[in-house]
Design an enzyme around this catalytic site. Structure first.
Site, short mmCIF file in Angstrom:
data_model
loop_
_atom_site.label_atom_id
_atom_site.label_comp_id
_atom_site.label_asym_id
_atom_site.label_seq_id
_atom_site.Cartn_x
_atom_site.Cartn_y
_atom_site.Cartn_z
N HIS A 81 -9.14 3.36 -2.41
CA HIS A 81 -6.97 3.40 -2.23
C HIS A 81 -7.41 1.91 -3.13
O HIS A 81 -6.89 0.91 -3.16
CB HIS A 81 -7.66 2.56 -1.31
CG HIS A 81 -5.68 1.76 -0.61
ND1 HIS A 81 -4.90 2.68 -0.85
CD2 HIS A 81 -5.64 0.97 0.26
CE1 HIS A 81 -4.13 1.92 -0.41
NE2 HIS A 81 -4.41 0.92 0.48
N CYS A 119 0.91 -1.04 0.05
CA CYS A 119 -0.18 0.21 0.10
C CYS A 119 0.83 1.38 0.35
O CYS A 119 0.52 2.55 -0.54
CB CYS A 119 -0.82 0.12 1.41
SG CYS A 119 -2.22 -1.82 1.04
N CYS A 150 -0.05 2.94 6.30
CA CYS A 150 0.53 1.30 6.36
C CYS A 150 0.47 0.13 5.12
O CYS A 150 0.25 0.63 4.49
CB CYS A 150 -0.55 0.91 7.91
SG CYS A 150 -2.39 1.10 7.15
#
Length: 401
Positions: free
Chosen positions: A357, A90, A387
């Site tokens: 996302h 991510c 994160c």
């Protein structure tokens, strides 16, 4: 060497399912759109670009084969411009900008582009397989659990209630809707058109302004069966025996949305900016990446932020605005608690819970959001963080010029 941000653009985020507005275009086409926009907006001689780095978390199938280089060619950049795809899960989009900036800082490049792409409607999460989840030896050694279990483990450890995470999530939708209504994203978002020039999407597709704490309270927790029936709760509690029970409170409404999207950030030194007539918008003060415990996985942002702050010689109180990827609501609540960040400085224009996302692109997107908000509000410094799966975190500090 001082490294400056000259411009950034992103696509709108489209629903990451077959009925999403961006589903019909390919990942390469989507990845090329921010590059085309950077070239046009800045009247950029692309032969001056030394490298393009793009994050992509599922680099397989249509997203495989170094999608960054394919996007450069699709965008009609000069053929001498090289490109590379990177994957830090991510954090990939922000890491791509950091990699691009590192070349400039070291004097090995004058002008680079960092960004990312993820076409989640066409290449779903998990499409690349991987040893962490699939190799029993690796999974057992690291106490592997699915990320949703990690979110519920984090909230159980921190004492976050269902109302806490739902209230935060409803506010994310409210802020994102306000930001679009007030035109705060207008300068950054480039509509996505198809090959015929027809506009497919011009604004983020998943914002639900009617969302409330009450409406979210009606949703069933998403990871209960995964934890209880498939044994992931037991694995997590082996690693964290202080937890008597994992309370499952996360669901689709308080977790990041699955979307398609791409972004790009133009960075370089002062000399190339002057030569090409580019106006700097911000300088990069520092960046950092860290590793954290992989079962809990999602508590890395505060550690990465502290490392970036130390490198910049700053304190958390020196930061005017914070952007943290809203992977799950508990991730943001945890960082605000750890660094004593007031909510009116965190994700002031909403986040991934409302807008989604797109894994490999999000870091570059929220970096741009932070820069735009610094300019709009007249503030000076922002810290951007995410994160990262397998227990990592990424952070970058920028200062408005």
């Amino acid at each position: 060497m001082e490294t400056l941000i000259y411009d950034h653009v992103r696509t709108p985020r489209g629903k990451g399912k077959p009925d999403g507005s961006l589903h019909e275009v390919t990942p390469v086409w989507l990845a090329s759109r921010p590059l085309v926009a950077l070239k046009a907006r800045n009247q950029l001689d692309t032969a001056a670009v030394d490298d393009v780095i793009m994050g992509c978390v599922m680099p397989v199938g249509e997203q495989g084969g170094n999608i960054a280089r394919m996007a450069v060619l699709q965008a009609d950049f000069d053929q001498q411009v090289p490109a590379i795809q990177i994957n830090r899960y991510c954090g990939s989009g922000l890491e791509a900008v950091a990699f691009a900036a590192s070349q400039v800082m070291s004097g090995q490049a004058d002008l680079t582009i960092g960004g990312g792409v993820e076409m989640m409607s066409r290449v779903p999460m998990g499409a690349d397989g991987g040893a962490w989840a699939q190799d029993p030896q690796v999974a057992a050694k690291t106490y592997f659990v699915m990320q949703g279990i990690s979110a519920d483990l984090l909230s159980s450890l921190r004492g976050h209630s269902r109302n806490d995470v739902d209230a935060y999530s409803a506010e994310s939708h409210r802020r994102a809707h306000r930001a679009w209504t007030e035109g705060r994203f207008d300068g950054a978002v480039v509509p996505v058109q198809d090959f015929l020039g027809l506009t497919l999407l011009s604004r983020d597709e998943t914002i639900r302004p009617e969302t409330s704490t009450e409406s979210l309270s009606n949703l069933k927790p998403a990871f209960t069966d995964m934890g209880e029936k498939y044994g992931y709760d037991s694995v997590a509690m082996q690693r964290y025996p202080q937890v008597e029970k994992i309370h499952h409170i996360h669901h689709a409404g308080n977790s990041s949305g699955i979307v398609d999207g791409a972004a790009a950030v133009l960075v370089g030194n002062a000399q190339i900016g002057a030569k090409l007539g580019l106006k700097p918008r911000a300088r990069i003060r520092s960046f950092a990446a860290i590793g954290s415990e992989p079962t809990l996985m999602l508590d890395g942002p505060s550690f990465a932020a502290r490392k970036a702050l130390a490198r910049a010689g700053m304190q958390a109180s020196d930061i005017d605005l914070w952007e943290l990827n809203e992977a799950f609501a508990s991730v943001v609540l945890t960082m605000m608690e750890e660094l004593n960040i007031p909510h009116d400085r965190m994700n002031v224009n909403g986040g991934a819970i409302a807008m989604g996302h797109p894994l490999g692109a999000t870091g570059a997107m929220i970096l741009g959001t932070a820069l735009d908000e610094l300019e709009r509000s007249g503030k000076q410094t922002a810290l951007v963080s995410l994160c990262v799966a397998a227990g990592m975190g990424s952070a970058m500090i920028i200062e408005r010029v």
